[in-house]
Every structure is written in C-alpha cells, then in structure tokens.
Enzyme design. Sequence first.
Site, PDB file in Angstrom:
ATOM      1  N   GLY A  20      35.491  51.105  29.470  1.00 54.17           N
ATOM      2  CA  GLY A  20      36.578  50.428  28.763  1.00 54.17           C
ATOM      3  C   GLY A  20      37.945  51.062  28.943  1.00 54.17           C
ATOM      4  CB  SER A  21      39.476  53.362  31.406  1.00 58.92           C
ATOM      5  OG  SER A  21      39.223  52.723  32.628  1.00 58.92           O
ATOM      6  CG  ASN A  22      40.893  48.309  33.612  1.00 59.08           C
ATOM      7  OD1 ASN A  22      42.048  48.312  34.026  1.00 59.08           O
ATOM      8  ND2 ASN A  22      39.856  48.601  34.387  1.00 59.08           N
ATOM      9  CG  MET A  95      29.310  45.628  34.680  1.00 59.19           C
ATOM     10  SD  MET A  95      30.330  45.646  36.172  1.00 59.19           S
ATOM     11  CE  MET A  95      29.075  45.985  37.392  1.00 59.19           C
ATOM     12  CG  LEU A  98      31.846  34.794  31.657  1.00 63.67           C
ATOM     13  CD1 LEU A  98      33.357  34.803  31.447  1.00 63.67           C
ATOM     14  CD2 LEU A  98      31.116  34.851  30.310  1.00 63.67           C
ATOM     15  CG  ASN A 112      37.435  39.924  36.894  1.00 66.52           C
ATOM     16  OD1 ASN A 112      37.122  40.789  36.069  1.00 66.52           O
ATOM     17  ND2 ASN A 112      36.893  39.885  38.104  1.00 66.52           N
ATOM     18  CG  HIS A 114      36.983  42.682  42.370  1.00 67.02           C
ATOM     19  ND1 HIS A 114      35.676  42.720  41.957  1.00 67.02           N
ATOM     20  CD2 HIS A 114      36.977  42.959  43.692  1.00 67.02           C
ATOM     21  CE1 HIS A 114      34.901  42.992  43.008  1.00 67.02           C
ATOM     22  NE2 HIS A 114      35.672  43.140  44.068  1.00 67.02           N
ATOM     23  CG  ASP A 150      34.740  39.198  42.166  1.00 63.09           C
ATOM     24  OD1 ASP A 150      35.091  39.208  40.983  1.00 63.09           O
ATOM     25  OD2 ASP A 150      33.849  39.937  42.617  1.00 63.09           O
ATOM     26  CD  GLU A 179      40.360  48.832  38.378  1.00 66.84           C
ATOM     27  OE1 GLU A 179      39.939  48.334  37.327  1.00 66.84           O
ATOM     28  OE2 GLU A 179      39.593  49.315  39.247  1.00 66.84           O
TER      29      GLU A 179
HETATM   30  C1  GRF Z   1      36.927  48.902  37.016  1.00 68.17           C
HETATM   31  O1  GRF Z   1      37.065  49.524  38.262  1.00 68.17           O
HETATM   32  C2  GRF Z   1      36.878  47.400  37.195  1.00 68.17           C
HETATM   33  O2  GRF Z   1      37.728  46.925  38.186  1.00 68.17           O
HETATM   34  C3  GRF Z   1      35.433  47.242  37.618  1.00 68.17           C
HETATM   35  O3  GRF Z   1      34.726  48.124  36.762  1.00 68.17           O
HETATM   36  C4  GRF Z   1      35.577  49.201  36.374  1.00 68.17           C
HETATM   37  C5  GRF Z   1      35.615  49.212  34.895  1.00 68.17           C
HETATM   38  O4  GRF Z   1      36.240  50.316  34.363  1.00 68.17           O
HETATM   39  N1  GRF Z   1      35.025  45.887  37.609  1.00 68.17           N
HETATM   40  P1  GRF Z   1      36.574  50.414  32.803  1.00 68.17           P
HETATM   41  O5  GRF Z   1      35.327  50.014  32.025  1.00 68.17           O
HETATM   42  O6  GRF Z   1      37.736  49.526  32.506  1.00 68.17           O
HETATM   43  O7  GRF Z   1      36.896  51.874  32.573  1.00 68.17           O
END
Ligand code: GRF
Length: 193
Positions: A20-22, A95, A98, A112, A114, A150, A179
């Site tokens: 969940g870093s994003n 992951m 949908l 999304n 990627h 994608d 990202e």
């Molecule tokens: C990211 O590299 C995203 O692009 C990929 O999985 C990773 C998820 O990272 N699909 P996080 O859970 O947001 O840290």
Amino acid sequence: MGLSTGRSKIRTAVFISGTGSNLKSLIKFSKTNKSPISIEFVVSSNSKAKGLNFAKINNIKKKVLNFKNKNLSEKKLLSALKPNNIEMICLAGFMKILTGNFIKKFKGKILNIHPSLLPKYKGLNTHRRVLNNKEKYSGCTVHFVNAKLDSGKIILQKKVKISKNETEASLAKKILAEEHKLYPKAILKAFNL
Ligand code: GRF
C-alpha cells in the site's frame, strides 16, 4: 479526459492487495488543496495487506474481500461503495482482475498504475521480463481501466533507465519511487488540472 470536478472533491476508493505504498502517497496527495479527489474508502483483496494500516491510521473506511467468488465479492463491493457515494476508483497494487460488468458501472472512472512502460509488459513479473529482455529502459504507467488487462487509455508514464547491475529488487524499488510521484500527477492530468 473523462473526469471532471465541481466544487467538492470526488469521493474515491483505493483498491490494494499488499504494502500500500501507493495508497500512502495517494492519501498524502488527497489532503492537499490541489487534489481533486478525497479518499473515502479502501478495499483490500487480502486481509493481511500491510496497506490496510494506512486506512486505519487515516480513519478511512475499509473492506476486505477475498474475490474467491468474484461475482459475489463484486456484489458485496458495490453494496459497500454505493452508500459511501464512491464515484471514482484508483487501483494501486490491486492483484485481482475486475469483471467487465463491474468496470462498466464505473466507466471511465477507474485508474490503475502498472510498473512498466505500457503497452509493453502487461501482466505480472514485469521487472523480471524486462531484465531478461535486456531492455535499456523501463518505467511506470497510469491508465484508465477497461475490460482488457493493462490496456486502457494511457494517462501518464515515467521512464527510468536500467543500470548496469540492475536486479529485480533494485528496479522494483526505483520504479516504485516514481510511481508515488506519477499517480498524483496522472490524477491531475485526468481531471485536466
Ligand atoms: C506497484 O509496483 C504497482 O505498480 C504494482 O504493485 C506494486 C504495489 O505496491 N502493481 P504498493 O502496494 O503500492 O506498495
């Protein structure tokens, strides 16, 4: 592009499966004045996802669904999103795929991220495949989600150079850092901001 905002922020859900870093970077962005979105809901396909903690500490509602029975999970998902007036969805390390039926309900409103320069390297294990193919560059892409994996319209990409002794782990780290910057920028672009 297809998104527009009025005076109030667009109520958004973020879907995760892991670290969940994003999500963390999107929460930070959503709290700034310039953000057109507010994050009101977090969905995880994994009850042990570390990212759920970011929902907790930021007082954001959350729901865990295992997607083993996809139709049932999506039905439950819609029932959870509806009363929360969720208008937009950001997939961030989610992951699960949908169904077209679900995507139709949020047509043009699911984004999304990627970790590759789409349309190259769709799907899983992108960094491994990029390195095996001795690519000079990789990167990340934010795109609209359509029924094909994608493959939706690209909003923004960031290119990164692959170093000499690059490993899957070092490349993943380098791209992930990009990202975190790209997703907020892509959201602004999707809203023409
Ligand atoms: C990211 O590299 C995203 O692009 C990929 O999985 C990773 C998820 O990272 N699909 P996080 O859970 O947001 O840290």
